[in-house]
Design a protein around this motif. Structure first.
Motif, PDB file in Angstrom:
ATOM      1  N   ILE A  51       9.547  50.691  63.838  1.00 28.17           N
ATOM      2  CA  ILE A  51       9.367  51.188  62.459  1.00 28.17           C
ATOM      3  C   ILE A  51       9.786  52.663  62.397  1.00 28.17           C
ATOM      4  O   ILE A  51      10.495  53.089  61.473  1.00 28.17           O
ATOM      5  CB  ILE A  51       7.901  50.981  61.992  1.00 28.17           C
ATOM      6  N   ASN A  54      13.514  52.929  62.743  1.00 27.06           N
ATOM      7  CA  ASN A  54      14.143  52.460  61.507  1.00 27.06           C
ATOM      8  C   ASN A  54      14.194  53.566  60.448  1.00 27.06           C
ATOM      9  O   ASN A  54      15.187  53.710  59.739  1.00 27.06           O
ATOM     10  CB  ASN A  54      13.376  51.249  60.976  1.00 27.06           C
ATOM     11  N   ILE A  57      17.065  55.806  61.499  1.00 27.84           N
ATOM     12  CA  ILE A  57      18.405  55.229  61.286  1.00 27.84           C
ATOM     13  C   ILE A  57      18.747  55.188  59.799  1.00 27.84           C
ATOM     14  O   ILE A  57      19.875  55.489  59.402  1.00 27.84           O
ATOM     15  CB  ILE A  57      18.505  53.813  61.904  1.00 27.84           C
ATOM     16  N   ALA A  58      17.779  54.822  58.968  1.00 26.14           N
ATOM     17  CA  ALA A  58      18.015  54.773  57.519  1.00 26.14           C
ATOM     18  C   ALA A  58      18.443  56.152  57.028  1.00 26.14           C
ATOM     19  O   ALA A  58      19.369  56.289  56.221  1.00 26.14           O
ATOM     20  CB  ALA A  58      16.764  54.299  56.795  1.00 26.14           C
ATOM     21  N   ASN A  61      22.092  57.016  58.486  1.00 24.20           N
ATOM     22  CA  ASN A  61      23.173  56.239  57.867  1.00 24.20           C
ATOM     23  C   ASN A  61      23.120  56.254  56.339  1.00 24.20           C
ATOM     24  O   ASN A  61      23.967  55.658  55.691  1.00 24.20           O
ATOM     25  CB  ASN A  61      23.125  54.783  58.346  1.00 24.20           C
ATOM     26  N   VAL A  63      21.127  54.607  54.381  1.00 27.35           N
ATOM     27  CA  VAL A  63      21.003  53.237  53.876  1.00 27.35           C
ATOM     28  C   VAL A  63      19.514  52.947  53.634  1.00 27.35           C
ATOM     29  O   VAL A  63      18.656  53.618  54.191  1.00 27.35           O
ATOM     30  CB  VAL A  63      21.585  52.195  54.866  1.00 27.35           C
ATOM     31  N   PRO A  64      19.226  51.928  52.800  1.00 24.62           N
ATOM     32  CA  PRO A  64      17.809  51.622  52.541  1.00 24.62           C
ATOM     33  C   PRO A  64      17.044  51.287  53.819  1.00 24.62           C
ATOM     34  O   PRO A  64      17.587  50.683  54.735  1.00 24.62           O
ATOM     35  CB  PRO A  64      17.878  50.405  51.622  1.00 24.62           C
ATOM     36  N   LEU A  65      15.795  51.686  53.830  1.00 27.58           N
ATOM     37  CA  LEU A  65      14.859  51.395  54.919  1.00 27.58           C
ATOM     38  C   LEU A  65      14.668  49.909  55.097  1.00 27.58           C
ATOM     39  O   LEU A  65      14.535  49.398  56.180  1.00 27.58           O
ATOM     40  CB  LEU A  65      13.461  51.848  54.491  1.00 27.58           C
ATOM     41  N   CYS A  66      14.572  49.230  53.936  1.00 29.56           N
ATOM     42  CA  CYS A  66      14.268  47.803  53.922  1.00 29.56           C
ATOM     43  C   CYS A  66      15.243  47.131  52.969  1.00 29.56           C
ATOM     44  O   CYS A  66      15.603  47.715  51.940  1.00 29.56           O
ATOM     45  CB  CYS A  66      12.837  47.575  53.442  1.00 29.56           C
ATOM     46  N   GLN A  67      15.678  45.910  53.328  1.00 28.24           N
ATOM     47  CA  GLN A  67      16.623  45.206  52.448  1.00 28.24           C
ATOM     48  C   GLN A  67      15.969  44.848  51.114  1.00 28.24           C
ATOM     49  O   GLN A  67      16.663  44.677  50.116  1.00 28.24           O
ATOM     50  CB  GLN A  67      17.177  43.946  53.123  1.00 28.24           C
ATOM     51  N   THR A  69      14.777  46.175  48.326  1.00 23.72           N
ATOM     52  CA  THR A  69      14.697  47.427  47.579  1.00 23.72           C
ATOM     53  C   THR A  69      13.900  47.228  46.281  1.00 23.72           C
ATOM     54  O   THR A  69      13.862  48.115  45.428  1.00 23.72           O
ATOM     55  CB  THR A  69      16.111  47.979  47.312  1.00 23.72           C
ATOM     56  N   PHE A 106      22.038  48.867  46.894  1.00 26.14           N
ATOM     57  CA  PHE A 106      20.707  48.276  47.027  1.00 26.14           C
ATOM     58  C   PHE A 106      20.765  46.815  46.595  1.00 26.14           C
ATOM     59  O   PHE A 106      21.633  46.431  45.800  1.00 26.14           O
ATOM     60  CB  PHE A 106      19.680  49.006  46.143  1.00 26.14           C
ATOM     61  N   HIS A 270       4.555  48.690  55.076  1.00 20.84           N
ATOM     62  CA  HIS A 270       4.657  50.020  55.721  1.00 20.84           C
ATOM     63  C   HIS A 270       5.747  50.894  55.114  1.00 20.84           C
ATOM     64  O   HIS A 270       5.719  52.109  55.272  1.00 20.84           O
ATOM     65  CB  HIS A 270       4.818  49.891  57.244  1.00 20.84           C
ATOM     66  N   SER A 271       6.718  50.293  54.419  1.00 19.07           N
ATOM     67  CA  SER A 271       7.750  51.102  53.757  1.00 19.07           C
ATOM     68  C   SER A 271       7.195  51.667  52.457  1.00 19.07           C
ATOM     69  O   SER A 271       7.471  51.158  51.372  1.00 19.07           O
ATOM     70  CB  SER A 271       8.993  50.262  53.450  1.00 19.07           C
TER      71      SER A 271
END
Lengths: 279, 173
Positions: A51, A54, A57-58, A61, A63-67, A69, A106, A270-271
């Motif tokens: 976590i 992640n 990396i988000a 890059n 990019v969204p933390l979680c797909q 959105t 997203f 958690h996001s």
């Protein structure tokens, strides 16, 4: 009268969604680190590290933390002394959401509940408007994922059951949810009011900075007790065991009717994603 | 950490331990709620499925659109219980591995025992990290479902945890 161009609100909301789908609540990383320091289970350690990684990396890059959105939830408090100029405010909010979900790459998750046909642009947003004192506009946005939303519940508890009834309902909800809502979770809880007000307060409670306790001391004590009791359930990160089931419990209470004690629990994964801005 | 390449052999699965972390490489197919509904409709009509399900691995995921220069967008797992009502029919046709998050119901576990299948958990919400492990992505059917279309993914060192085995053992509390 203060005149505010609706365009300004649209731009603010556009930027807020672009930011918060990628960058979670600023306190989240610290809370995960705290959990890593106390968590004994090796699987829990490994999941918490993923976590944490992640989040990094988000950020790197962009990019969204979680797909997931989420559905775009927008709370907008408008000062009574503000006069809005330009297009209809809800259209402007939906424009902001449409543009942010397109430009941010997203996922578009919004569809008809009956035909299941997707609107393709993540609109309409869920909009909650309030009139407040003064000449400011306060905007809070939260993209809400449904893995955790699906585990949310509401109950009309009886006055006889009282606070014990609330404790029981919260623990039962977390236990039933298990690993489904992506623990470590945060709970937004609405206590009191009417059927719909307690649900709205539960969502509103999730807008507070992660781990910020209620200003009401009695409520803060309940938040602390519930967090402690939840973390004794042993559900752990992703439901695979451990002492980190929840990171925070946020409660908002409201006066209610002498015959009732409504309680709504909005579960957050958690996001933890939200942004706030004042115009 | 142990490596596992999909498609797998039955002998690869026996030594796996509950809660063990493994790195998965090879071909997996994404399918979630709407795609499962369509797959089961095809089965019920006696029609051929759009990919060979015998020995396949299905990943419950609906990714974000791919940003420029990436093969796919963030692609974490979705909650598996919503697929439970469709799963036994797919397992009976040879589906070998499911990847998702959260507990499965008794019918799925019974069908896993009968068919010798494996359920792996990916970390929910670790979508940017998992995206990094996907080397290519192609929509192979149901493009009209958007994020829910079936995609063929080539993954490398995709981190998962052994969640439920074919003997019924499970990691979930």
């Amino acid at each position: 009268m203060r005149i505010v161009d609706v365009k300004l609100i649209e731009e603010a909301i556009y930027e807020m969604f672009l930011t918060c789908c990628v960058h979670p609540d600023r306190a989240l990383s610290g809370r995960i680190q705290d959990a890593l320091a106390v968590e004994k289970s090796p699987i829990a350690q490994s999941i918490l590290k993923q976590i944490q990684k992640n989040i990094e990396i988000a950020d790197q890059n962009n990019v969204p933390l979680c797909q997931d959105t989420g559905m775009a939830v927008v709370f907008i408090d408008i000062g009574q002394e503000v006069s809005l100029k330009g297009e209809y405010i809800n259209d402007a909010i939906n424009n902001a959401v449409r543009r942010a979900y397109q430009d941010g790459y997203f996922r578009k998750s919004v569809l008809s509940p009956i035909t299941r046909i997707n609107t393709e642009d993540n609109t309409p947003a869920v909009i909650h408007t309030r009139i407040i004192k003064g000449d400011k506009i306060i905007i809070r946005v939260a993209p809400k994922g449904f893995g955790s939303e699906n585990m949310s519940r509401i109950k009309m508890i009886t006055p006889a059951q009282g606070i014990e009834g609330i404790y029981e309902f919260v623990l039962e909800t977390v236990k039933n949810a298990g690993g489904n809502p992506c623990p470590p979770i945060t709970l937004g809880i609405g206590i009191g009011g009417t059927f719909e007000l307690c649900a709205l307060n539960a969502k509103r409670a999730l807008l507070r900075s992660l781990g910020e306790s209620s200003e009401d001391e009695d409520i803060a004590v309940i938040e602390k007790k519930l967090l402690n009791d939840i973390n004794k359930l042993g559900i752990g990160p992703m439901g695979m065991g451990g002492s980190t089931t929840a990171l925070a419990v946020h409660i908002i209470s409201a006066p209610t009717h002498l015959a009732g004690l409504p309680c709504a629990i909005n579960v957050q994964c958690h996001s933890v994603r939200h942004e706030s801005r004042t115009i | 950490m142990k490596h596992l390449t999909v498609p797998v052999k039955d002998t690869d699965l026996q030594p796996l331990k509950i809660g063990e972390e493994i790195l998965l490489s090879g071909t997996i197919y994404t399918a979630r709620d709407a795609a499962h509904k369509k797959l089961v409709e095809l089965i019920n009509k006696g029609k051929k499925l759009p990919f060979d399900i015998d020995g396949a691995a299905i990943y419950y995921s609906g990714p974000c659109p791919a940003p420029p220069n990436f093969p796919i967008g963030p692609c974490g797992p979705t909650t598996s219980y919503r697929m439970d009502s469709y799963t036994p029919q797919l397992l009976d046709l040879g589906l070998k591995i499911m990847i998702g998050k959260g507990k499965r119901n008794d019918n799925v576990v019974e069908s896993m025992k009968k068919n010798g299948a494996l359920y792996l958990a990916a970390t929910g919400g670790a979508a940017a990290l998992l995206m990094d492990c996907v080397k290519s992505s192609t929509v192979i059917c149901f493009p009209e479902l958007g994020a829910e279309a079936i995609r063929k993914l080539e993954v490398k060192n995709f981190p998962v945890i052994v969640a439920t085995k074919a003997n019924g053992e499970t990691v979930y509390r």
